[in-house]
Design a protein around this motif. Structure first.
Motif, PDB file in Angstrom:
ATOM      1  N   LEU A   1       0.822  -1.209   0.000  1.00 42.40           N
ATOM      2  CA  LEU A   1       0.000   0.000   0.000  1.00 42.40           C
ATOM      3  C   LEU A   1       0.857   1.260   0.000  1.00 42.40           C
ATOM      4  CD1 LEU A   1      -3.067  -0.746   2.279  1.00 42.40           C
ATOM      5  CD2 LEU A   1      -3.122   0.227  -0.006  1.00 42.40           C
ATOM      6  N   ARG A   2       1.965   1.252   0.756  1.00 42.38           N
ATOM      7  CA  ARG A   2       2.843   2.422   0.748  1.00 42.38           C
ATOM      8  C   ARG A   2       3.522   2.566  -0.605  1.00 42.38           C
ATOM      9  NH1 ARG A   2       6.882   4.641   4.889  1.00 42.38           N
ATOM     10  NH2 ARG A   2       6.731   6.231   3.264  1.00 42.38           N
ATOM     11  N   GLN A   3       3.892   1.446  -1.207  1.00 41.43           N
ATOM     12  CA  GLN A   3       4.448   1.502  -2.553  1.00 41.43           C
ATOM     13  C   GLN A   3       3.416   2.090  -3.513  1.00 41.43           C
ATOM     14  OE1 GLN A   3       5.625  -2.511  -3.526  1.00 41.43           O
ATOM     15  NE2 GLN A   3       7.664  -2.260  -2.641  1.00 41.43           N
ATOM     16  N   HIS A   4       2.187   1.633  -3.376  1.00 44.50           N
ATOM     17  CA  HIS A   4       1.145   2.105  -4.275  1.00 44.50           C
ATOM     18  C   HIS A   4       0.859   3.587  -4.064  1.00 44.50           C
ATOM     19  CE1 HIS A   4      -2.191   1.930  -7.004  1.00 44.50           C
ATOM     20  NE2 HIS A   4      -3.011   2.399  -6.084  1.00 44.50           N
TER      21      HIS A   4
ATOM     22  N   ARG B   1      -6.595  -2.901  12.007  1.00 45.86           N
ATOM     23  CA  ARG B   1      -6.989  -3.523  10.735  1.00 45.86           C
ATOM     24  C   ARG B   1      -7.214  -2.459   9.668  1.00 45.86           C
ATOM     25  NH1 ARG B   1     -10.959  -8.626  12.413  1.00 45.86           N
ATOM     26  NH2 ARG B   1      -9.833  -9.192  14.337  1.00 45.86           N
ATOM     27  N   GLN B   2      -7.726  -1.305  10.069  1.00 46.01           N
ATOM     28  CA  GLN B   2      -7.857  -0.195   9.128  1.00 46.01           C
ATOM     29  C   GLN B   2      -6.486   0.175   8.564  1.00 46.01           C
ATOM     30  OE1 GLN B   2      -8.967   3.680  10.744  1.00 46.01           O
ATOM     31  NE2 GLN B   2     -10.021   4.210   8.848  1.00 46.01           N
ATOM     32  N   LEU B   3      -5.482   0.193   9.418  1.00 47.99           N
ATOM     33  CA  LEU B   3      -4.134   0.557   8.986  1.00 47.99           C
ATOM     34  C   LEU B   3      -3.601  -0.393   7.922  1.00 47.99           C
ATOM     35  CD1 LEU B   3      -1.464   2.128   9.283  1.00 47.99           C
ATOM     36  CD2 LEU B   3      -0.878   0.589  11.172  1.00 47.99           C
ATOM     37  N   VAL B   4      -3.662  -1.691   8.183  1.00 44.96           N
ATOM     38  CA  VAL B   4      -3.024  -2.636   7.258  1.00 44.96           C
ATOM     39  C   VAL B   4      -3.851  -2.865   5.996  1.00 44.96           C
ATOM     40  CG1 VAL B   4      -1.760  -3.779   9.105  1.00 44.96           C
ATOM     41  CG2 VAL B   4      -4.008  -4.658   8.437  1.00 44.96           C
TER      42      VAL B   4
ATOM     43  N   TRP C   1      -4.160   3.846   6.173  1.00 40.19           N
ATOM     44  CA  TRP C   1      -4.508   5.067   6.897  1.00 40.19           C
ATOM     45  C   TRP C   1      -5.203   4.687   8.192  1.00 40.19           C
ATOM     46  CZ3 TRP C   1      -9.110   7.649   8.409  1.00 40.19           C
ATOM     47  CH2 TRP C   1      -8.955   8.999   8.747  1.00 40.19           C
ATOM     48  N   MET C   2      -5.147   5.589   9.158  1.00 43.47           N
ATOM     49  CA  MET C   2      -5.855   5.388  10.414  1.00 43.47           C
ATOM     50  C   MET C   2      -6.319   6.744  10.930  1.00 43.47           C
ATOM     51  SD  MET C   2      -4.516   3.843  14.086  1.00 43.47           S
ATOM     52  CE  MET C   2      -3.842   2.340  13.410  1.00 43.47           C
TER      53      MET C   2
ATOM     54  N   LEU D   1       1.737   3.315   6.873  1.00 44.78           N
ATOM     55  CA  LEU D   1       0.983   4.547   6.637  1.00 44.78           C
ATOM     56  C   LEU D   1       1.322   5.171   5.284  1.00 44.78           C
ATOM     57  CD1 LEU D   1       1.106   6.427  10.060  1.00 44.78           C
ATOM     58  CD2 LEU D   1      -0.939   5.538   8.930  1.00 44.78           C
ATOM     59  N   THR D   2       0.318   5.371   4.466  1.00 44.13           N
ATOM     60  CA  THR D   2       0.552   6.044   3.182  1.00 44.13           C
ATOM     61  C   THR D   2       0.769   7.539   3.373  1.00 44.13           C
ATOM     62  OG1 THR D   2      -1.810   6.414   2.766  1.00 44.13           O
ATOM     63  CG2 THR D   2      -0.854   4.343   1.952  1.00 44.13           C
ATOM     64  N   ASP D   3       0.403   8.067   4.543  1.00 37.15           N
ATOM     65  CA  ASP D   3       0.634   9.487   4.830  1.00 37.15           C
ATOM     66  C   ASP D   3       1.819   9.663   5.781  1.00 37.15           C
ATOM     67  OD1 ASP D   3      -0.323   8.677   7.294  1.00 37.15           O
ATOM     68  OD2 ASP D   3      -2.067   9.992   7.306  1.00 37.15           O
ATOM     69  N   PHE D   4       2.735   8.696   5.770  1.00 38.13           N
ATOM     70  CA  PHE D   4       3.854   8.736   6.710  1.00 38.13           C
ATOM     71  C   PHE D   4       4.650  10.030   6.593  1.00 38.13           C
ATOM     72  CE2 PHE D   4       8.429   8.145   7.417  1.00 38.13           C
ATOM     73  CZ  PHE D   4       8.410   7.895   8.783  1.00 38.13           C
ATOM     74  N   ASP D   5       4.886  10.645   7.735  1.00 37.96           N
ATOM     75  CA  ASP D   5       5.707  11.842   7.849  1.00 37.96           C
ATOM     76  C   ASP D   5       6.620  11.631   9.052  1.00 37.96           C
ATOM     77  OD1 ASP D   5       6.041  14.971   7.343  1.00 37.96           O
ATOM     78  OD2 ASP D   5       5.860  14.648   9.509  1.00 37.96           O
ATOM     79  N   PRO D   6       7.935  11.727   8.891  1.00 39.92           N
ATOM     80  CA  PRO D   6       8.842  11.376   9.994  1.00 39.92           C
ATOM     81  C   PRO D   6       8.633  12.190  11.253  1.00 39.92           C
ATOM     82  CG  PRO D   6      10.033  12.452   8.187  1.00 39.92           C
ATOM     83  CD  PRO D   6       8.674  12.119   7.683  1.00 39.92           C
TER      84      PRO D   6
END
Length: 455
Positions: A50-53, A317-320, A324-325, A356-361
């Motif tokens: 999902l993160r790749q996508h 489960r929403q996350l994986v 997103w969560m 997370l597709t919205d990952f921000d460090p």
């Protein structure tokens, strides 16, 4: 003579200060050409599908906006930028400046390699409304607490957008560049992305939920959030663009403060780069924690949403499954991992980074540290989220739980948050709670007392 633009976390054409600057430089050159480049993240192939996508979706949208002229490389820019720039014969490479540890190290290294062959890396602007490090106290030191940061941050805002005449730019394609493809994701969830999608999302949010944002944003069962975190993380829209359209209603003010939280954490990380993986308050490193190897079964129960606490499991489960969560859920599951299961916050932060597709460090590290009690909050460790009460309060009818925990679909209403109390509550294979929350809360506070005594 030509220029190159290095797209990083700024996958948009409008209100992009660095890109506008690069286009202006290209206009001053004889052939007026600008090469748009993008390099896949070095850890791209280690990310979840999902993160790749999510990366694929953002870059694909950008390429579509530029008629497929963005050249994509599955290479480390440190190893390949100089040779590509030399081959293209560009006089400079322009990029948006990064302010986190990894981004800074990358741009410093690339700049040095380019300098060896006489090419300049120009770093312009940022992906924040206020550049990290700009908000200061009267004595010139950085602001360590959110509330005073917010007041000073407001004074630094400049809403003037950077407009680009896309058609006037002589976009150039790198010869024989290769595109990238992704492994097929097993998730049925499709990541929607791109600059125009981000603009439409914000417009819908303004009509749909902004007026009630101060209250509805906490409800896990409602569409009360902006859904813009992915767009901001990938730079599909600049926070300046959002802030310029906000008024002074209660909902708009709270949304403005949420954007400021993102910028506060970026500022904190800029001044304390080690806190992306280390404790902001070092004393918490001395606390007793669970071992991810010895206690792997507990950790896996949390990761896979099998803790027996419905709201926690729905969120995980929403996350994986979606990448997103909900933000309220993020705080709840973080509290559960650190204060019920007693793992260090970094364990959870790593899991979020993977999915997370919205990952921000900055937001990830300091969001976790805020909940873990080791962050910038004044006295937060005693804040322990009760996963049952959180579910009842922010998912009162149980719709959020039933959406992701299918073993509980047969339970109606708010009873879904305590299925073990029902005769058939666990009949569809849902597990009983793996721990007693009250007991583990007391254990967590006892461990805090231990380090207070040692200090």
């Amino acid at each position: 003579m030509s220029r190159a633009f290095w797209f990083r976390k700024d996958l948009r054409l409008q209100d992009n200060q660095a890109l506008t600057h690069a286009a202006a430089l290209a206009h001053s050159d004889l052939d007026n050409s600008l090469f748009p480049l993008f390099f896949l993240p070095n850890d791209y192939h280690d990310l979840s599908p999902l993160r790749q996508h999510s990366v694929f979706a953002s870059v694909s949208s950008l390429r579509l906006d530029l008629q497929d002229l963005v050249s994509v490389f599955d290479k480390d820019p440190l190893e390949s930028m100089a040779s590509i720039a030399k081959t293209l014969g560009v006089t400079s490479v322009v990029a948006t400046e990064s302010f986190n540890k990894k981004g800074i190290a990358e741009q410093v290294s690339v700049s040095k390699e380019l300098a060896k062959i006489g090419i300049e890396l120009e770093l312009v602007g940022s992906n924040y409304a206020v550049v990290p490090g700009s908000v200061r106290k009267d004595d010139g030191t950085n602001v360590r607490v959110y509330s005073p940061f917010y007041k000073r941050w407001l004074l630094e805002l400049d809403f003037r957008p950077f407009a680009l005449d896309v058609q006037s730019v002589n976009w150039a394609k790198v010869p024989e560049s290769f595109d990238f493809s992704l492994p097929i994701s097993q998730s049925p969830f499709e990541v929607k992305a791109g600059e125009e999608f981000a603009k439409r999302t914000f417009a819908r949010f303004q009509k749909r939920a902004l007026a009630d944002y101060s209250q509805a944003r906490n409800r896990m069962d409602l569409a009360g959030t902006s859904q813009l975190s992915h767009a901001l993380a990938h730079g599909e829209i600049h926070p300046r663009t959002l802030l310029a359209q906000l008024g002074n209603s209660e909902g708009e003010e709270v949304f403005r403060k949420e954007i400021a939280w993102r910028e506060f954490y970026a500022d904190v990380l800029f001044h304390n780069p080690e806190t992306e993986s280390e404790y902001y308050e070092p004393r918490f490193a001395k606390m007793r924690y669970s071992d991810p190897i010895k206690d792997a079964a507990l950790l896996e129960a949390w990761q896979q949403g099998r803790t027996g606490f419905p709201a926690v499991d729905a969120a995980m489960r929403q996350l994986v499954t979606t990448g997103w969560m909900h933000n309220r859920a993020r705080m709840m599951v973080a509290s559960f991992l650190v204060k019920d299961l007693h793992f260090e916050w970094q364990v959870g932060a790593d899991w979020f980074e993977k999915h997370l597709t919205d990952f921000d460090p900055a937001s990830n590290a300091h969001g976790w540290q805020w909940t873990a009690g080791s962050g910038t909050d004044a006295s937060p460790y005693y804040r322990v989220f009760n996963p049952i009460l959180q579910g009842k309060k922010f998912d009162p009818n149980g719709d959020y739980v039933r959406r992701f925990v299918h073993e509980l679909e047969h339970i109606s209403g708010g009873q879904v948050h305590e299925p073990w109390l029902l005769i058939d509550g666990l009949a569809q294979g849902y597990p009983a709670p793996i721990l007693d929350h009250a007991t583990e809360r007391n254990e967590s506070l006892a461990r805090l007392e231990e380090i207070k005594v040692r200090n």
